[in-house]
Design an enzyme around this catalytic site. Structure first.
Site, short mmCIF file in Angstrom:
data_model
loop_
_atom_site.label_atom_id
_atom_site.label_comp_id
_atom_site.label_asym_id
_atom_site.label_seq_id
_atom_site.Cartn_x
_atom_site.Cartn_y
_atom_site.Cartn_z
N GLY A 43 -60.55 4.92 -14.47
CA GLY A 43 -61.62 5.53 -15.27
C GLY A 43 -62.41 4.56 -16.14
N ASP A 102 -58.95 12.41 -24.63
CA ASP A 102 -58.91 13.86 -24.46
C ASP A 102 -57.73 14.41 -25.28
OD1 ASP A 102 -59.30 16.44 -23.54
OD2 ASP A 102 -58.43 16.08 -21.57
N ASP A 158 -64.00 10.71 -13.16
CA ASP A 158 -63.99 11.36 -11.85
C ASP A 158 -63.61 12.82 -11.93
OD1 ASP A 158 -61.18 10.73 -12.55
OD2 ASP A 158 -60.75 11.49 -10.54
P1 IMP Z 1 -55.60 12.18 -22.33
O1 IMP Z 1 -54.31 11.47 -22.08
O2 IMP Z 1 -55.46 13.67 -22.29
O3 IMP Z 1 -56.33 11.72 -23.58
O4 IMP Z 1 -56.51 11.97 -21.09
C1 IMP Z 1 -57.02 10.79 -20.73
C2 IMP Z 1 -57.36 10.78 -19.26
O5 IMP Z 1 -57.67 12.07 -18.72
C3 IMP Z 1 -58.62 9.98 -19.13
O6 IMP Z 1 -58.33 8.62 -18.95
C4 IMP Z 1 -59.29 10.59 -17.92
O7 IMP Z 1 -58.84 9.94 -16.77
C5 IMP Z 1 -58.81 12.03 -17.90
N1 IMP Z 1 -59.84 12.95 -18.43
C6 IMP Z 1 -59.81 13.64 -19.58
N2 IMP Z 1 -60.91 14.38 -19.75
C7 IMP Z 1 -61.68 14.16 -18.66
C8 IMP Z 1 -62.98 14.64 -18.24
O8 IMP Z 1 -63.68 15.42 -18.91
N3 IMP Z 1 -63.43 14.17 -17.05
C9 IMP Z 1 -62.72 13.31 -16.26
N4 IMP Z 1 -61.52 12.83 -16.63
C10 IMP Z 1 -61.00 13.26 -17.81
MG MG Z 2 -59.06 9.85 -14.61
#
Ligand code: IMP
Ligand code: MG
Length: 177
Positions: A43, A102, A158
């Site tokens: 990403g 996120d 993605d």
């Molecule tokens: P976290 O661990 O929940 O903070 O998520 C991080 C990972 O989730 C990111 O590196 C993305 O790969 C994926 N992600 C979170 N939100 C989105 C989105 O809206 N679109 C695409 N990928 C996302």
């Molecule tokens: Mg991703």
């Protein structure tokens, strides 16, 4: 590909201008000395390539494969380290790059691992941060843009492996999900 996008959230020119400012901040903040930049694949690839070419200092680039999302819309809650080798970070300052903050689980887990591996200090930069309550207590040191809690694609992000090469950040049409 453009036909699958409901609307453009952040266009290319706006991203580029913001990256100029982020790079200047990073350049100003980091003391001299060894700096390792860790790119979270896949990403953060596009973001990292565009950001790091704006940072005029000596640094090393490493990549890490972690999985938390598994290609769908929801975070799984578990962060897996997929690489056989972990980058050498002992005694180094580290700048960790991800596409989006996120739930915060990814940055939290990777930052912790980097400190466990002996990193001197870890700072984090993300292109996007969703405005929401995080599952893991973590905020990024550098944030390109705060966005709402929508699922976005493009500029590295993605949906099921697709749309990473869109030059902007956009929201998919409901029919493309
Ligand atoms: P976290 O661990 O929940 O903070 O998520 C991080 C990972 O989730 C990111 O590196 C993305 O790969 C994926 N992600 C979170 N939100 C989105 C989105 O809206 N679109 C695409 N990928 C996302
Ligand atoms: Mg991703």
């Amino acid at each position: 590909m453009r036909d699958d996008i409901e609307r453009v959230l952040i266009d290319e020119a706006v991203i580029e201008k913001r990256l100029d400012a982020m790079a200047a901040e990073i350049e100003r903040d980091f003391p001299q000395g060894p700096l390792v930049v860790i790119i979270l694949l896949k990403g953060a690839l596009v973001f990292a390539a565009d950001l790091l070419r704006r940072v005029p200092r000596v640094l090393e680039i490493e990549c890490l494969n972690v999985a938390s999302y598994h290609g769908g819309l929801e975070s799984s809650g578990v962060v897996d380290f997929l690489d056989r080798h972990f980058p050498e970070v002992k005694g180094h300052q580290v700048l960790l790059l991800d596409d989006i903050l996120d739930t915060g689980r990814t940055l939290h887990a990777v930052s912790r691992r980097l400190m466990d591996e002996g990193a001197l200090a870890v700072k984090t930069a993300v292109l996007l941060a969703k405005d929401k309550v995080r599952a893991a207590e973590v905020e990024a040191d550098y944030v390109g843009f705060e966005i709402g809690d929508d699922f976005v694609v493009g500029y590295g992000l993605d949906y099921q492996g697709k749309y990473r090469n869109l030059p902007y950040v956009g929201i998919l049409k409901a029919g493309s999900l």
